[in-house]
Motif scaffolding. Structure first.
Motif, mmCIF file in Angstrom:
data_model
loop_
_atom_site.group_PDB
_atom_site.id
_atom_site.type_symbol
_atom_site.label_atom_id
_atom_site.label_comp_id
_atom_site.label_asym_id
_atom_site.label_seq_id
_atom_site.Cartn_x
_atom_site.Cartn_y
_atom_site.Cartn_z
ATOM 1 N N ILE A 32 0.868 -1.187 0.000
ATOM 2 C CA ILE A 32 0.000 0.000 0.000
ATOM 3 C C ILE A 32 0.902 1.234 0.000
ATOM 4 N N THR A 33 0.622 2.206 -0.865
ATOM 5 C CA THR A 33 1.364 3.469 -0.834
ATOM 6 C C THR A 33 0.386 4.606 -0.563
ATOM 7 N N VAL A 34 0.694 5.373 0.480
ATOM 8 C CA VAL A 34 -0.081 6.586 0.738
ATOM 9 C C VAL A 34 0.705 7.703 0.059
ATOM 10 N N VAL A 35 0.093 8.283 -0.978
ATOM 11 C CA VAL A 35 0.822 9.218 -1.851
ATOM 12 C C VAL A 35 0.544 10.660 -1.411
ATOM 13 N N GLY A 36 1.610 11.462 -1.412
ATOM 14 C CA GLY A 36 1.441 12.891 -1.127
ATOM 15 C C GLY A 36 1.048 13.175 0.311
ATOM 16 N N ILE A 87 9.869 16.034 -0.607
ATOM 17 C CA ILE A 87 10.129 17.178 -1.465
ATOM 18 C C ILE A 87 9.091 18.225 -1.099
ATOM 19 N N GLU A 88 9.567 19.409 -0.702
ATOM 20 C CA GLU A 88 8.681 20.491 -0.241
ATOM 21 C C GLU A 88 7.672 19.984 0.794
ATOM 22 N N ASN A 89 8.232 19.221 1.760
ATOM 23 C CA ASN A 89 7.417 18.725 2.869
ATOM 24 C C ASN A 89 6.275 17.774 2.486
ATOM 25 N N ILE A 90 6.374 17.199 1.303
ATOM 26 C CA ILE A 90 5.387 16.191 0.898
ATOM 27 C C ILE A 90 6.156 14.898 0.623
ATOM 28 N N THR A 91 5.628 13.767 1.141
ATOM 29 C CA THR A 91 6.347 12.508 0.969
ATOM 30 C C THR A 91 5.365 11.373 0.619
ATOM 31 N N ASP A 92 5.904 10.208 0.264
ATOM 32 C CA ASP A 92 5.082 9.012 0.060
ATOM 33 C C ASP A 92 5.459 7.993 1.140
ATOM 34 N N LEU A 93 4.471 7.275 1.617
ATOM 35 C CA LEU A 93 4.727 6.260 2.646
ATOM 36 C C LEU A 93 4.245 4.925 2.094
#
Ligand code: ADP
Ligand code: ASP
Ligand code: MG
Length: 407
Positions: free
Chosen positions: A264-268, A299-305
């Motif tokens: 599962i990827t939580v995007v943004g 990147i600019e405080n946004i990541t993927d988990l």
């Protein structure tokens, strides 16, 4: 008189003929002078058949009823084996998990053994009985039946061996021991004479289903040697124990694989404190075990988990994560259920450079894309597409020279 615990897997008790074969093997051990306690799995695919039946009558069978239902599989095999022994003239008695004193917590379908109250087993041994225990099950303090997770009869066997002070636990199956890879995937795989608890625990946890990881953990904790051998031959098998000599020549011991991986990827996701806990605490509370977790550089405080779960838990995990993802302002949640993992394992890999490089080079030569990587001191694991797992295992087995017979 020494005591030994035998465990026979589902394939070894799959029909009446095989049950009689197991009975003859137990009698031989008894005639060598040992007291014998035997733990059995359900016959063949009985557990799968019972699960399928439950889902024919209900979309969501209650976990309590499901555990009672599944526990009956092992009751069938234990009683039949007992009857076979009695018919061959040997005193024997079957005990279910509760009667054998296997006390667990109340996590249905994955209960943990809290203690073994072994008085009844001891009493029956003292009477001269061979004691046949239904594996994979226990009872809570509140007298509810639980099961220990798929493959859990191994755990019953080692826990009983520890509680009874047995000299060893012998786990009989349909292969001649622990191999350098699953012989069903790699025909050239070599049988190991011995393997350490530590290495076996990594192999079992990362997919070598020949023995349950919890059984290996208990073996190590109570220092019970575990022999894994065939129930169809008299060949020597593999000893899992604590005093394995360090292997200088080939530091990798084996390749493990698992087809049961979903991602599962939580995007943004906004990168701020508390986000991981907002996602993973509810997953834990829902009883979902999360395996690999990777957070990208932001990147600019946004990541993927990204994290992985067993395929059977994917739908439930998505149900839990999707509303959380929305509430924390993530862009979207995506999943992929067609993954698997391959691992190279060996205690000699500790502090020795080059193993990871060799693994990545091998997979790249096979044009296999690595999606995620995790390591421990003695293991490197790559998550890859499910349909490339077989190729990966075979290529890694060759690259790490595991097909070369030890001299
Ligand atoms: P049982 O019926 O005795 O419980 P299982 O099917 O659960 O047997 O486990 C035995 C199987 O485990 C073997 O047939 C083999 O295909 C598989 N296996 C996976 N990895 C290994 C390994 N490294 N060594 C031996 N067997 C393995
Ligand atoms: N019968 C159970 C299973 O199939 C437990 C076991 O075999 O150990 O998972
Ligand atoms: Mg099994």
């Amino acid at each position: 008189m020494a005591l030994v615990v035998h465990k026979y897997g589902g394939t070894s008790v799959a029909d009446a003929g095989r049950i009689k074969n197991v009975a003859r093997r137990i009698i031989k051990a008894r005639e060598r002078g040992d007291q014998v306690v035997v733990v059995v799995s359900a016959m063949g695919d009985a557990t799968d058949d019972l699960i399928a039946l439950a889902y024919q009558v209900s979309e969501k069978p209650s976990s309590r009823e499901l555990d009672v239902l599944l526990s009956t599989g092992e009751i069938v095999s234990s009683t039949l084996l007992t009857m076979a022994l009695q018919n061959m003239g040997h005193p024997a008695i079957s005990l279910n998990g509760a009667q054998a004193g296997i006390v667990t917590d109340s996590s249905y379908s994955r209960a943990r053994i809290l203690k073994v109250e072994s008085q009844r087993v001891v009493k029956e041994l003292d009477k001269g009985n061979i004691v046949i225990v239904a594996g994979f099950q226990g009872i809570t303090d509140g007298m509810d039946v639980t099961t220990l997770g798929r493959g859990g009869s191994d755990t019953t066997a080692v826990a009983l061996a520890a509680a009874l002070g047995a000299r060893a636990c012998e786990r009989y199956t349909d292969v001649e021991g622990i191999f350098t890879a699953d012989p069903r995937l790699v025909p050239e795989a070599q049988r190991l004479d011995e393997i350490s608890y530590e290495e076996m625990l990594e192999m079992a946890t990362y997919g070598s289903k020949v023995i349950h990881p919890r059984a290996v953990e208990l073996g190590e904790l109570y220092n019970i040697p575990i022999l894994v051998a065939s129930s169809f031959t008299d060949n020597p098998g593999t000893l899992i124990h604590g005093e394995v000599k360090v292997e200088a020549r080939n530091k990798a011991r084996g390749v493990a694989h698992d087809f049961d991986v979903a991602k599962i990827t939580v995007v943004g996701v906004p990168d701020r404190p508390g986000i991981a806990s907002a996602i993973f605490v509810p997953l834990a509370e829902a009883g979902i075990s999360v395996d690999t977790i990777v957070q990208n550089a932001s990147i600019e405080n946004i990541t993927d988990l990204t994290f992985t779960v067993a395929k059977s838990q994917l739908a439930r995990a998505m149900e839990v994560v999707q509303p959380i993802a929305r509430s924390i302002g993530a862009r979207e949640c995506v999943s992929d259920s067609r993954l698997g993992k391959v691992s190279v394992i060996g205690s000699g890999m500790q502090n020795a450079p080059g193993y990871a490089a060799r693994m990545f080079r091998t997979l790249s030569e096979e044009k296999i894309n690595i999606q995620l990587i995790t390591t421990s001191e003695i293991r490197i694991t790559c998550i890859i597409a499910e349909d490339r797992v077989k190729d990966a295992v075979q290529a890694l087995h060759r690259a790490f020279e595991l097909d070369v017979e030890e001299s």
